[in-house]
Each structure stands twice: as C-alpha cells, then as structure tokens.
Design a protein around this motif. Sequence first.
Motif, short mmCIF file in Angstrom:
data_model
loop_
_atom_site.label_atom_id
_atom_site.label_comp_id
_atom_site.label_asym_id
_atom_site.label_seq_id
_atom_site.Cartn_x
_atom_site.Cartn_y
_atom_site.Cartn_z
N GLU A 16 0.85 -1.19 0.00
CA GLU A 16 0.00 0.00 0.00
C GLU A 16 0.88 1.24 0.00
O GLU A 16 1.92 1.26 0.65
CB GLU A 16 -0.89 0.01 1.26
CG GLU A 16 -1.92 -1.10 1.23
CD GLU A 16 -2.52 -1.39 2.61
OE1 GLU A 16 -2.35 -0.56 3.52
OE2 GLU A 16 -3.12 -2.46 2.75
N TYR A 17 0.45 2.25 -0.75
CA TYR A 17 1.06 3.58 -0.65
C TYR A 17 -0.03 4.48 -0.10
O TYR A 17 -1.04 4.71 -0.77
CB TYR A 17 1.51 4.08 -2.02
CG TYR A 17 2.69 3.33 -2.60
CD1 TYR A 17 3.95 3.43 -2.02
CD2 TYR A 17 2.54 2.53 -3.72
CE1 TYR A 17 5.03 2.75 -2.54
CE2 TYR A 17 3.63 1.85 -4.26
CZ TYR A 17 4.87 1.96 -3.66
OH TYR A 17 5.93 1.29 -4.18
N GLY A 18 0.13 4.98 1.10
CA GLY A 18 -0.94 5.74 1.75
C GLY A 18 -2.15 4.82 1.86
O GLY A 18 -2.04 3.70 2.35
N GLY A 40 0.05 -6.91 -17.77
CA GLY A 40 -1.13 -6.34 -17.12
C GLY A 40 -1.23 -4.87 -17.44
O GLY A 40 -0.29 -4.25 -17.93
N MET A 41 -2.41 -4.32 -17.13
CA MET A 41 -2.68 -2.93 -17.44
C MET A 41 -1.70 -2.01 -16.72
O MET A 41 -1.21 -2.33 -15.63
CB MET A 41 -4.10 -2.55 -16.96
CG MET A 41 -5.20 -3.35 -17.60
SD MET A 41 -5.54 -2.76 -19.25
CE MET A 41 -7.08 -3.64 -19.57
N SER A 42 -1.50 -0.85 -17.31
CA SER A 42 -0.64 0.17 -16.72
C SER A 42 -1.15 0.55 -15.33
O SER A 42 -2.36 0.68 -15.12
CB SER A 42 -0.65 1.39 -17.64
OG SER A 42 0.19 2.37 -17.13
N GLY A 45 0.70 -2.55 -10.85
CA GLY A 45 1.60 -2.93 -9.76
C GLY A 45 2.77 -3.80 -10.18
O GLY A 45 3.48 -4.34 -9.33
N LYS A 46 3.02 -3.92 -11.49
CA LYS A 46 4.09 -4.81 -11.97
C LYS A 46 5.47 -4.34 -11.53
O LYS A 46 6.27 -5.13 -11.01
CB LYS A 46 4.03 -4.91 -13.51
CG LYS A 46 2.68 -5.37 -14.04
CD LYS A 46 2.65 -5.43 -15.55
CE LYS A 46 2.83 -4.10 -16.26
NZ LYS A 46 1.75 -3.10 -15.99
N SER A 47 5.74 -3.05 -11.73
CA SER A 47 7.06 -2.53 -11.33
C SER A 47 7.22 -2.60 -9.82
O SER A 47 8.32 -2.87 -9.31
CB SER A 47 7.23 -1.09 -11.81
OG SER A 47 7.22 -1.03 -13.21
N THR A 187 6.42 -6.84 -19.46
CA THR A 187 6.27 -6.38 -20.84
C THR A 187 4.82 -6.05 -21.14
O THR A 187 3.90 -6.66 -20.58
CB THR A 187 6.79 -7.44 -21.84
OG1 THR A 187 6.60 -6.96 -23.17
CG2 THR A 187 6.12 -8.79 -21.68
N HIS A 188 4.62 -5.07 -22.03
CA HIS A 188 3.27 -4.79 -22.52
C HIS A 188 2.98 -5.59 -23.78
O HIS A 188 1.86 -5.55 -24.30
CB HIS A 188 3.12 -3.30 -22.84
CG HIS A 188 2.91 -2.47 -21.62
ND1 HIS A 188 3.69 -1.39 -21.30
CD2 HIS A 188 2.03 -2.60 -20.61
CE1 HIS A 188 3.28 -0.87 -20.16
NE2 HIS A 188 2.27 -1.59 -19.72
N ASP A 189 3.98 -6.30 -24.27
CA ASP A 189 3.88 -6.96 -25.56
C ASP A 189 3.58 -8.44 -25.32
O ASP A 189 4.46 -9.20 -24.92
CB ASP A 189 5.22 -6.75 -26.28
CG ASP A 189 5.26 -7.39 -27.64
OD1 ASP A 189 4.40 -8.24 -27.94
OD2 ASP A 189 6.17 -7.05 -28.42
N1 LIG Z 1 6.70 5.23 -4.61
C1 LIG Z 1 5.39 5.33 -4.84
N2 LIG Z 1 4.60 6.13 -4.09
C2 LIG Z 1 3.28 6.23 -4.30
N3 LIG Z 1 2.61 5.54 -5.24
C3 LIG Z 1 3.33 4.74 -6.02
C4 LIG Z 1 4.74 4.58 -5.87
N4 LIG Z 1 5.18 3.67 -6.79
C5 LIG Z 1 4.09 3.30 -7.48
N5 LIG Z 1 2.99 3.92 -7.04
C6 LIG Z 1 1.61 3.73 -7.55
O1 LIG Z 1 1.38 2.35 -7.57
C7 LIG Z 1 0.60 1.98 -8.70
C8 LIG Z 1 1.29 0.86 -9.42
O2 LIG Z 1 2.48 1.34 -9.98
P1 LIG Z 1 3.48 0.43 -10.80
O3 LIG Z 1 4.56 1.32 -11.26
O4 LIG Z 1 3.87 -0.75 -9.99
O5 LIG Z 1 2.55 -0.04 -12.01
P2 LIG Z 1 2.92 -0.83 -13.34
O6 LIG Z 1 2.04 -2.02 -13.42
O7 LIG Z 1 4.39 -1.06 -13.39
O8 LIG Z 1 2.48 0.21 -14.47
P3 LIG Z 1 3.15 0.51 -15.91
O9 LIG Z 1 2.72 -0.64 -16.80
O10 LIG Z 1 2.53 1.80 -16.33
O11 LIG Z 1 4.63 0.60 -15.75
C9 LIG Z 1 0.39 3.25 -9.51
O12 LIG Z 1 -0.87 3.77 -9.22
C10 LIG Z 1 1.48 4.16 -8.99
O13 LIG Z 1 1.08 5.51 -9.07
#
Ligand SMILES: Nc1ncnc2c1ncn2[C@@H]1O[C@H](COP(=O)(O)OP(=O)(O)OP(=O)(O)O)[C@@H](O)[C@H]1O
Length: 239
Positions: A16-18, A40-42, A45-47, A187-189
């Motif tokens: 969780e963030y906040g 998965g969609m942008s 939470g992948k990164s 990957t998005h691909d």
């Molecule tokens: N350090 C952080 N502080 C607050 N919110 C964050 C932080 N890192 C990520 N988020 C939020 O967490 C959610 C998931 O982010 P994440 O970067 O993991 O997505 P993603 O699946 O990698 O997306 P993308 O495909 O666009 O790269 C987003 O809503 C992002 O704004």
Amino acid sequence: MTQNNPLLRLEHVSKEYGNQTVLNDVSTTIASGDFVAMVGMSGGGKSTLLRLIAGLESPTNGQVSQQDRIITELNTDSRTMFQDDRLLPWMTVRDNLTFGNHTPQSIEHANDLLARVDLSSFAESYPTDLSGGQKQRVALARALMSHPKLLLLDEPLGALDAFTRRKMQDLILDIWRQEHLTVILVTHDVTEAARMANKVFVIKNHRLAWQEHNALNYPRNNSQAVAAVADDILSQVIA
Ligand SMILES: Nc1ncnc2c1ncn2[C@@H]1O[C@H](COP(=O)(O)OP(=O)(O)OP(=O)(O)O)[C@@H](O)[C@H]1O
Ligand SMILES: [Mg+2]
C-alpha cells in the motif's frame, strides 16, 4: 529445482502507498531457471512487484523470500534493467560496466560481456555515441557484471524498433540459457511474453489474476503458435 523448493516465494504479499492498495495478496513461486513474463494494465503494480523482489521496497503485508531467506534489504543476487538504459554519460561503455573497479579481472569480465553483446568495438565510446539498441545491450551487459542469479527486466525493450527488439529478445534468451539465469520480464507486448517465457503472470486489479505455470510446449519459432498463446494472454488481461 521443484516448486517445493523454489528460488522465490511470495506469500500473501500486499503493498500500500498511503491508502492506495497497489498489490493485494499476491502468492506465487518462481523456480530457479524460470523465465517469467509479467503482463497487465498500466498502473497495476508490476514494477512495484519487481521492486519488492529486488528488495528496493518492503511489502506492507506478507513476505518475499529467496531460498528461504526473507528479503528485507537490497537483494544482491538480483539486477534490474529498466526501460531507459540509465548509463552514465560521462563514462565510457567499459567504465559503465566496471564502474571504477579497474582490476584486470573486472576489465576482462567487462570485455567478455561486451563481446557477448557484440559491442567490443564500442568499449571506449561514450553512451551518447550509441543507438538505442546498443545502449540497451550495454545496460544488459552491465546488469550481468555481478553474476546475478535473478535478472529483473522492467520493459527494457519498450523503446526499440521491431527488428532491434527481436534481436534483443534472442540475445536475452541466449544469455538466460547459457548463464542458467532466472528472469522476470515485465512487458506490454503479449507476443514477446508468449515468445520468451515459460511462465506467465497476469496482474489485474492489483492481484495476480492468472498464472500459467506449465512449461508451455509450443515451438517458439512458429509465429502462428506464438500468436495463439499471445491471444490467450491478451484475453486474460482484458477479460
Ligand atoms: N513510490 C510510490 N509512491 C506512491 N505511489 C506509487 C509509488 N510507486 C508506485 N505507485 C503507484 O502504484 C501503482 C502501481 O504502480 P506500478 O509502477 O507498480 O505499475 P505498473 O504495473 O508497473 O504500471 P506501468 O505498466 O505503467 O509501468 C500506480 O498507481 C502508482 O502511481
Ligand atoms: Mg511499470
């Protein structure tokens, strides 16, 4: 290594963030030698999941463990490669690999890796003199300098043209096989996922919504077979 003794184990991982839940109760295992594609969609939470595995962040609940050790700090067995190459522009290509460690062993290792990515003749060049694909090859070589067990790839090929991308995919597959690496590729691909991975994770609504763990036995050089699997993955993402 069997699933009973995986390299990585995620148990009820939430982040969780906040008051925003970014990952919700993710549990899975990754075996040594797996090549996992995560799609998965942008914003799903992948990164964030990669950062938890890299030990760059801690889960709010649950745990990530590697070979039965809970990851609580930077995971030095892993290296991450990002969409942008993050090379240091004031250092030569070779120095971006050795990073101030100019021992003969380090220089030899850097030279070996530059040969692997077909960039020996660019060792003395600066990143600004390289194409996007060449920079990503330097970034890949740099990620391999520390002999990581685990290579975390966060859309590293996203900015490349289709031809360069295909060549990079093949290079990563060669290195994965030869170095006995475990790879997690975001990957998005979906075609890239189908072509490269033996295991696919679909992140949806901040959960691990679908995981295909079976060794996917279809010929990777048969574009129709790959396209059919890519379609399956896509339908899981958008379902
Ligand atoms: N350090 C952080 N502080 C607050 N919110 C964050 C932080 N890192 C990520 N988020 C939020 O967490 C959610 C998931 O982010 P994440 O970067 O993991 O997505 P993603 O699946 O990698 O997306 P993308 O495909 O666009 O790269 C987003 O809503 C992002 O704004
Ligand atoms: Mg991301």
